[in-house]
Design an enzyme around this catalytic site. Structure first.
Site, PDB file in Angstrom:
ATOM      1  N   GLY A  96      42.243  29.591  48.554  1.00 36.42           N
ATOM      2  CA  GLY A  96      41.334  29.035  47.572  1.00 36.42           C
ATOM      3  C   GLY A  96      42.102  28.262  46.514  1.00 36.42           C
ATOM      4  O   GLY A  96      43.301  28.471  46.309  1.00 36.42           O
ATOM      5  N   CYS A  97      41.412  27.375  45.823  1.00 34.45           N
ATOM      6  CA  CYS A  97      42.083  26.531  44.825  1.00 34.45           C
ATOM      7  C   CYS A  97      42.563  27.339  43.624  1.00 34.45           C
ATOM      8  O   CYS A  97      43.703  27.170  43.177  1.00 34.45           O
ATOM      9  CB  CYS A  97      41.163  25.397  44.392  1.00 34.45           C
ATOM     10  SG  CYS A  97      39.516  25.918  43.860  1.00 34.45           S
ATOM     11  N   PHE A  98      41.721  28.224  43.103  1.00 35.61           N
ATOM     12  CA  PHE A  98      42.163  29.058  41.983  1.00 35.61           C
ATOM     13  C   PHE A  98      43.330  29.965  42.370  1.00 35.61           C
ATOM     14  O   PHE A  98      44.318  30.065  41.623  1.00 35.61           O
ATOM     15  CB  PHE A  98      41.005  29.903  41.449  1.00 35.61           C
ATOM     16  CG  PHE A  98      39.986  29.142  40.648  1.00 35.61           C
ATOM     17  CD1 PHE A  98      40.363  28.323  39.593  1.00 35.61           C
ATOM     18  CD2 PHE A  98      38.634  29.256  40.938  1.00 35.61           C
ATOM     19  CE1 PHE A  98      39.414  27.628  38.847  1.00 35.61           C
ATOM     20  CE2 PHE A  98      37.680  28.580  40.202  1.00 35.61           C
ATOM     21  CZ  PHE A  98      38.065  27.763  39.154  1.00 35.61           C
ATOM     22  N   THR A 157      45.624  29.462  44.497  1.00 34.34           N
ATOM     23  CA  THR A 157      46.844  28.665  44.637  1.00 34.34           C
ATOM     24  C   THR A 157      47.530  28.480  43.288  1.00 34.34           C
ATOM     25  O   THR A 157      48.723  28.775  43.130  1.00 34.34           O
ATOM     26  CB  THR A 157      46.525  27.296  45.257  1.00 34.34           C
ATOM     27  OG1 THR A 157      46.014  27.482  46.585  1.00 34.34           O
ATOM     28  CG2 THR A 157      47.771  26.426  45.323  1.00 34.34           C
ATOM     29  N   GLY A 158      46.789  27.987  42.306  1.00 33.93           N
ATOM     30  CA  GLY A 158      47.376  27.767  40.989  1.00 33.93           C
ATOM     31  C   GLY A 158      47.836  29.050  40.329  1.00 33.93           C
ATOM     32  O   GLY A 158      48.902  29.098  39.700  1.00 33.93           O
TER      33      GLY A 158
END
Length: 357
Positions: free
Chosen positions: A150-152, A154-155
């Site tokens: 997921g994008c969150f 990853t960061g």
């Protein structure tokens, strides 16, 4: 040998970004890769130029229905679908097909966590697609099934992992991620209207309610031999794309002890740990000095910009990361994983250079 690629969910933000990156991939430019079926359940029969006019090289193509038999004709299949849809399609595809799932269906290893956060049957887990996590690059390179993160997560994962691995913090982590509206996808909703988002920022699904929370914990738990606690708060901001994550946690006893002897050395130790951890990573940029990550700096790139600070007075490590949610947060990660699984250079078709302004 020429490989054929299909994209299911091609008309969504993630799917169209995968296509944009594929069109500049060296294998495609050399004629060693073809882009086959472009599918989309609600747009079948419509033209690419009507739906995605920015993908000029695909003008003249038509969106097809998402049918497993059609996808099975390809060597590589990207699934850019809402959660709950990928599992049904994946089970119908040949074992030798490289399937890269950009949805959530195969990310979580814990069935109970899946059932607590998602409203579809648990389908199991696949090798997880953050190559920068220790041991994951090898797993990705040796499989034909990959779960894109997921994008969150990853960061957040890339921001916190070095601090945990180096035992700079105690595993009680607060994470706040500011995201652009494209993270919600293309499905219309009142909350995503321009009049609702312009000039305003708001938190949502705070207090451990967001579906990416267990994924973040799962990732960080790999680097810690005691239970990891995460409080995750996403914030919607009036920008199209990008995620700016700020994570903080109490300093470990070891770091506190160093602080009491030499505060400057403690600050240097935090920065040195991040530079060392990511020294061989092409897509992770640990910023120098006091420079802070900005979403504009990573726009359109597969890069992650990171800055690690140590708040001596508060005895907390504070780390900020910036990614493009549609590139490193989704499509770029998918291409990066494809490259590894195919034995191609990991950075093929991907840039570390952003677009500014």
């Amino acid at each position: 040998m020429t490989v054929s690629v299909a994209v299911a969910g091609a008309t969504g933000y993630a799917g169209s970004e995968i296509l944009r990156l594929l069109l500049s991939h060296p294998q495609y430019r050399a004629g060693a890769m073809t882009i086959g079926a472009l599918t989309g359940a609600s747009h079948a029969g419509q033209s690419v130029e009507a739906l995605m006019p920015h993908l000029v090289e695909l003008h003249g193509r038509t969106i097809e229905k998402t049918e497993p038999a059609r996808l099975a004709e390809h060597d590589i299949v990207f699934l850019a679908l809402p959660h709950g849809h990928s599992a049904k399609i994946a089970q119908s595809l040949p074992d030798e097909t490289l399937i890269i799932d950009c949805g959530a269906d195969f990310r979580l290893a814990d069935k109970e966590q899946w059932e607590a956060f998602y409203d579809s049957p648990y389908a199991g887990s696949w090798p997880y697609g953050i190559p920068e996590m220790p041991g994951h690059r090898k797993k990705i390179a040796s499989t034909r099934r990959i779960a894109v993160p997921g994008c969150f997560p990853t960061g957040a994962t890339l921001a916190v992992l070095p601090a945990l691995t180096s035992k700079l913090i105690t595993p009680e982590i607060s994470i706040v991620s500011v995201t652009g509206v494209s993270g919600a996808g293309k499905k219309p909703s009142v909350g995503m209207l321009g009049s609702e988002t312009m000039g305003s920022a708001r938190a949502y699904k705070a207090g451990g309610k967001h579906r990416h929370t267990p994924e973040i914990i799962q990732n960080l738990q790999e680097a810690c031999d005691e239970p990891v606690q995460v409080s995750f708060t996403p914030v919607l901001a009036p920008m199209q794309r990008g995620i700016l994550t700020t994570a903080s946690a109490p300093a470990s006893d070891e770091l506190v002890a160093l602080t009491e002897k030499d505060p400057s050395a403690a600050q240097d130790a935090v920065k040195a740990a991040y530079r060392s951890f990511y020294s061989d990573e092409k897509f992770v940029v640990v910023l120098n000095g006091d420079q802070q990550p900005a979403t504009q700096s990573v726009l359109g790139s597969n890069a992650v910009h990171i800055q690690a600070e140590y708040d001596v007075a508060a005895r907390r490590v504070v780390v900020t990361s910036a990614i493009d949610n549609l590139v490193k947060g989704t499509a770029g990660a998918a291409i990066q994983c494809m490259n590894l699984a195919q034995g191609w250079p990991e950075d093929s078709g991907l840039s570390i250079n952003g677009v500014a302004p």
